[in-house]
Design a protein around this motif. Structure first.
Motif, PDB file in Angstrom:
ATOM      1  N   LEU A  74       0.847  -1.182   0.000  1.00 21.87           N
ATOM      2  CA  LEU A  74       0.000   0.000   0.000  1.00 21.87           C
ATOM      3  C   LEU A  74       0.887   1.239   0.000  1.00 21.87           C
ATOM      4  O   LEU A  74       1.912   1.278   0.683  1.00 21.87           O
ATOM      5  CB  LEU A  74      -0.902   0.017   1.236  1.00 21.87           C
ATOM      6  N   GLY A  75       0.484   2.273  -0.775  1.00 22.26           N
ATOM      7  CA  GLY A  75       1.359   3.434  -0.807  1.00 22.26           C
ATOM      8  C   GLY A  75       0.762   4.648  -1.483  1.00 22.26           C
ATOM      9  O   GLY A  75      -0.429   4.717  -1.793  1.00 22.26           O
ATOM     10  N   VAL A  76       1.643   5.644  -1.695  1.00 23.88           N
ATOM     11  CA  VAL A  76       1.274   6.928  -2.296  1.00 23.88           C
ATOM     12  C   VAL A  76       2.283   7.259  -3.389  1.00 23.88           C
ATOM     13  O   VAL A  76       3.379   6.696  -3.441  1.00 23.88           O
ATOM     14  CB  VAL A  76       1.243   8.059  -1.244  1.00 23.88           C
ATOM     15  N   GLY A  77       1.890   8.199  -4.256  1.00 24.53           N
ATOM     16  CA  GLY A  77       2.788   8.589  -5.331  1.00 24.53           C
ATOM     17  C   GLY A  77       2.588  10.028  -5.746  1.00 24.53           C
ATOM     18  O   GLY A  77       1.597  10.682  -5.367  1.00 24.53           O
ATOM     19  N   TYR A  78       3.540  10.521  -6.519  1.00 21.23           N
ATOM     20  CA  TYR A  78       3.429  11.843  -7.146  1.00 21.23           C
ATOM     21  C   TYR A  78       3.631  11.673  -8.647  1.00 21.23           C
ATOM     22  O   TYR A  78       4.502  10.909  -9.091  1.00 21.23           O
ATOM     23  CB  TYR A  78       4.462  12.826  -6.588  1.00 21.23           C
ATOM     24  N   HIS A  79       2.828  12.403  -9.440  1.00 20.25           N
ATOM     25  CA  HIS A  79       2.846  12.234 -10.888  1.00 20.25           C
ATOM     26  C   HIS A  79       2.792  13.605 -11.566  1.00 20.25           C
ATOM     27  O   HIS A  79       1.887  14.403 -11.299  1.00 20.25           O
ATOM     28  CB  HIS A  79       1.653  11.396 -11.346  1.00 20.25           C
ATOM     29  N   ALA A 110      -2.336   0.425  -4.455  1.00 19.24           N
ATOM     30  CA  ALA A 110      -2.278  -0.879  -3.796  1.00 19.24           C
ATOM     31  C   ALA A 110      -1.852  -1.904  -4.840  1.00 19.24           C
ATOM     32  O   ALA A 110      -2.272  -1.834  -5.993  1.00 19.24           O
ATOM     33  CB  ALA A 110      -3.617  -1.258  -3.189  1.00 19.24           C
ATOM     34  N   SER A 111      -1.006  -2.840  -4.424  1.00 23.66           N
ATOM     35  CA  SER A 111      -0.593  -3.895  -5.341  1.00 23.66           C
ATOM     36  C   SER A 111      -0.480  -5.216  -4.604  1.00 23.66           C
ATOM     37  O   SER A 111      -0.232  -5.254  -3.393  1.00 23.66           O
ATOM     38  CB  SER A 111       0.745  -3.564  -6.011  1.00 23.66           C
ATOM     39  N   TYR A 112      -0.679  -6.287  -5.350  1.00 17.41           N
ATOM     40  CA  TYR A 112      -0.450  -7.642  -4.863  1.00 17.41           C
ATOM     41  C   TYR A 112       0.483  -8.305  -5.859  1.00 17.41           C
ATOM     42  O   TYR A 112       0.197  -8.343  -7.058  1.00 17.41           O
ATOM     43  CB  TYR A 112      -1.752  -8.423  -4.749  1.00 17.41           C
ATOM     44  N   ARG A 167       1.033 -14.125  -9.697  1.00 15.38           N
ATOM     45  CA  ARG A 167       0.110 -13.150 -10.283  1.00 15.38           C
ATOM     46  C   ARG A 167       0.426 -11.764  -9.738  1.00 15.38           C
ATOM     47  O   ARG A 167       1.085 -11.609  -8.703  1.00 15.38           O
ATOM     48  CB  ARG A 167      -1.342 -13.523 -10.015  1.00 15.38           C
ATOM     49  N   TYR A 168      -0.065 -10.776 -10.450  1.00 14.39           N
ATOM     50  CA  TYR A 168       0.208  -9.385 -10.095  1.00 14.39           C
ATOM     51  C   TYR A 168      -1.066  -8.575 -10.303  1.00 14.39           C
ATOM     52  O   TYR A 168      -1.729  -8.699 -11.337  1.00 14.39           O
ATOM     53  CB  TYR A 168       1.325  -8.839 -10.979  1.00 14.39           C
ATOM     54  N   ALA A 169      -1.413  -7.763  -9.315  1.00 13.09           N
ATOM     55  CA  ALA A 169      -2.559  -6.860  -9.413  1.00 13.09           C
ATOM     56  C   ALA A 169      -2.138  -5.483  -8.903  1.00 13.09           C
ATOM     57  O   ALA A 169      -1.382  -5.378  -7.927  1.00 13.09           O
ATOM     58  CB  ALA A 169      -3.741  -7.388  -8.604  1.00 13.09           C
ATOM     59  N   TYR A 170      -2.606  -4.444  -9.564  1.00 12.28           N
ATOM     60  CA  TYR A 170      -2.202  -3.086  -9.193  1.00 12.28           C
ATOM     61  C   TYR A 170      -3.371  -2.143  -9.450  1.00 12.28           C
ATOM     62  O   TYR A 170      -4.032  -2.222 -10.492  1.00 12.28           O
ATOM     63  CB  TYR A 170      -0.991  -2.658 -10.013  1.00 12.28           C
ATOM     64  N   GLU A 218      -4.970  -2.947 -12.985  1.00 15.98           N
ATOM     65  CA  GLU A 218      -4.169  -3.856 -13.824  1.00 15.98           C
ATOM     66  C   GLU A 218      -4.086  -5.233 -13.183  1.00 15.98           C
ATOM     67  O   GLU A 218      -4.047  -5.353 -11.949  1.00 15.98           O
ATOM     68  CB  GLU A 218      -2.764  -3.266 -13.981  1.00 15.98           C
ATOM     69  N   TYR A 219      -4.042  -6.275 -14.016  1.00 16.32           N
ATOM     70  CA  TYR A 219      -3.921  -7.645 -13.516  1.00 16.32           C
ATOM     71  C   TYR A 219      -3.107  -8.479 -14.498  1.00 16.32           C
ATOM     72  O   TYR A 219      -3.279  -8.376 -15.713  1.00 16.32           O
ATOM     73  CB  TYR A 219      -5.295  -8.283 -13.316  1.00 16.32           C
ATOM     74  N   ARG A 220      -2.211  -9.336 -13.947  1.00 12.01           N
ATOM     75  CA  ARG A 220      -1.398 -10.251 -14.754  1.00 12.01           C
ATOM     76  C   ARG A 220      -1.414 -11.629 -14.088  1.00 12.01           C
ATOM     77  O   ARG A 220      -1.396 -11.726 -12.867  1.00 12.01           O
ATOM     78  CB  ARG A 220       0.047  -9.757 -14.875  1.00 12.01           C
ATOM     79  N   ASP A 221      -1.411 -12.681 -14.922  1.00 12.56           N
ATOM     80  CA  ASP A 221      -1.409 -14.043 -14.396  1.00 12.56           C
ATOM     81  C   ASP A 221      -0.610 -14.946 -15.325  1.00 12.56           C
ATOM     82  O   ASP A 221      -0.490 -14.665 -16.533  1.00 12.56           O
ATOM     83  CB  ASP A 221      -2.841 -14.574 -14.268  1.00 12.56           C
ATOM     84  N   TYR A 222      -0.072 -16.038 -14.747  1.00 11.77           N
ATOM     85  CA  TYR A 222       0.826 -16.937 -15.470  1.00 11.77           C
ATOM     86  C   TYR A 222       0.446 -18.376 -15.149  1.00 11.77           C
ATOM     87  O   TYR A 222       0.435 -18.783 -13.984  1.00 11.77           O
ATOM     88  CB  TYR A 222       2.282 -16.652 -15.075  1.00 11.77           C
TER      89      TYR A 222
END
Length: 418
Positions: free
Chosen positions: A182-187, A234-236, A249-252, A274-278
């Motif tokens: 879990l986090g924050v960002g600047y863009h 948030a990402s997994y 797997r990856y989720a963001y 976003e989601y990725r799976d293998y």
């Protein structure tokens, strides 16, 4: 057009042959394949100064250097591999591309930092918003800008030239011993010196482009604009390797807020998911797999400038939409999906592999009442994989892709597309 394709295809074959010859020569000299690898074992760093000799629909032929690095910031058994990709590239379309993109994991994966820095002096063909035959209908048929006063119709691409600065940084903290971060960002996104090459407001029948019509309708400048904001993320991530996963797997998800007080021309919010799976197809050869990637991006409130709208090919690593130019499909809402079949080409070794892939894109155009999933445009292709670092599973990638509307492209890169 057919002659142009033959010339470009022959160039692609020549480059492909040069790459294979380069690989074969490097193989004779040890473990490093295709590039000279510099490894500082005491720091557990692998650095690959990959030369760029490739082609894609947006940039034409590209020449330069795209260094890549992988490293561990802690015990490899408890710490994911960190990676960084850069580029210093000049193209036959007279574009300058400078990038630095990072995915960093601190010791024991306590923190994950995502970085995306870019400086472009570039150009991009534009085809209006949305996907499908009606996506460009405002300029295709002309536009009634006053009663019985019509602009000239535009058939084909609308070329935009511009400078672009991107500074995106996201910091995410791992939640306890899970794979949730879990986090924050600047863009920050700044487009400047925009030249809309087809725009002509002085002629008897004016030429009004999609960029001009959208920005004037929403109160933005047509020569430059800024979007500055903060985000919650948030990402997994349970992938076994972030640059070339065999499992996991990856989720963001990222929710970005762009207030005027932080420097944006107008206030807005945007959502990225976003989601990725293998999925392995052979337990004895984990490289034999199906890989899936999908993402969606949407303007959830307010308005954003034209070139900041969700667009194909403008993900962090710029790898979506093989076959199409960057920004070929864009809109207030965009959905993308890709499936790739990956297979080793040797019975035992993993040096050479191949892929076949298909992707799909759908985009909206709210001004023209084109909705997400009204139309889906497809691309597909094949590629060769050459493992240049077996320890890190780092691949040199060579792909050729075809799409609708005559789109095609040749791609040379480092690390898997996703």
């Amino acid at each position: 057009m057919a002659l142009l394709f033959k010339i470009k295809f022959k160039k692609a074959l020549i480059i492909f042959g040069m790459c294979l010859a380069f690989v074969a020569n490097a193989q004779q000299q040890g473990d490093t394949i295709a590039v000279k690898e510099i490894e500082a074992k005491q720091k557990n760093v692998s650095f690959i100064p990959l030369p760029v000799i490739s082609s894609n629909p947006t940039n034409g032929f590209m020449y330069g250097l795209a260094p890549g690095a992988t490293w561990f910031m802690g015990d490899p058994t408890t710490t994911s591999v960190s990676s960084g990709l850069g580029s210093v590239i000049y193209t036959t379309n007279k574009q300058l591309i400078l990038t630095a993109k990072t995915n960093i994991f601190t010791e024991n994966d306590s923190w994950n930092f995502l970085g995306d820095w870019r400086y472009f002096i570039t150009s991009q063909p534009n085809y209006g918003l949305g996907t499908g035959p009606s996506s460009n209908q405002v300029v295709d048929a002309g536009f009634e800008y006053e009663d019985n006063m019509w602009s000239a119709p535009i058939d084909g691409a609308q070329m935009l030239e511009f400078n672009y600065i991107r500074f995106h940084e996201t910091a995410m903290k791992r939640y306890k011993d899970t794979r949730l971060f879990l986090g924050v960002g600047y863009h920050l996104d700044i487009h400047s010196n925009i030249q809309d090459n087809l725009l002509d407001l002085e002629s008897e029948t004016p030429v009004l482009t999609s960029h001009y019509l959208y920005n004037t309708a929403h109160g933005f400048s047509t020569t430059g604009y800024t979007m500055s904001g903060v985000s919650l993320s948030a990402s997994y991530d349970s992938r076994d390797n972030t640059t070339n996963p065999y499992s996991g797997r990856y989720a963001y998800i990222n929710f970005r807020m762009n207030p005027e007080w932080l420097g944006s021309d107008q206030g807005s919010t945007m959502l990225w998911a976003e989601y990725r799976d293998y999925i392995n197809l052979d337990k004895n050869r984990p490289r034999h797999m199906l890989a899936f990637w999908t993402y969606a991006s949407s303007v959830t409130s307010g308005n954003v400038p034209y070139l900041d709208l969700p667009a194909l090919g403008w993900d962090q690593f710029g790898k979506s939409g093989r076959a199409y130019t960057k920004g070929r499909f864009m809109g207030e809402d965009l959905w993308y999906a890709e499936m790739e079949y990956r297979v080793p080409l040797q019975k035992i070794k993993d040096t050479f592999g191949a892929v076949a892939f298909v992707n799909a894109t759908s985009a909206s155009n709210r001004m023209n009442d084109v909705h997400l999933f009204d139309h889906v445009d497809i691309g597909a292709g094949v590629g060769l994989r050459i493992m240049i670092n077996k320890k890190r599973k780092t691949n040199l990638t060579l792909d050729y892709a075809w799409g609708k509307y005559g789109a095609r492209g040749f791609y040379l890169g480092i690390n898997e597309t996703f």
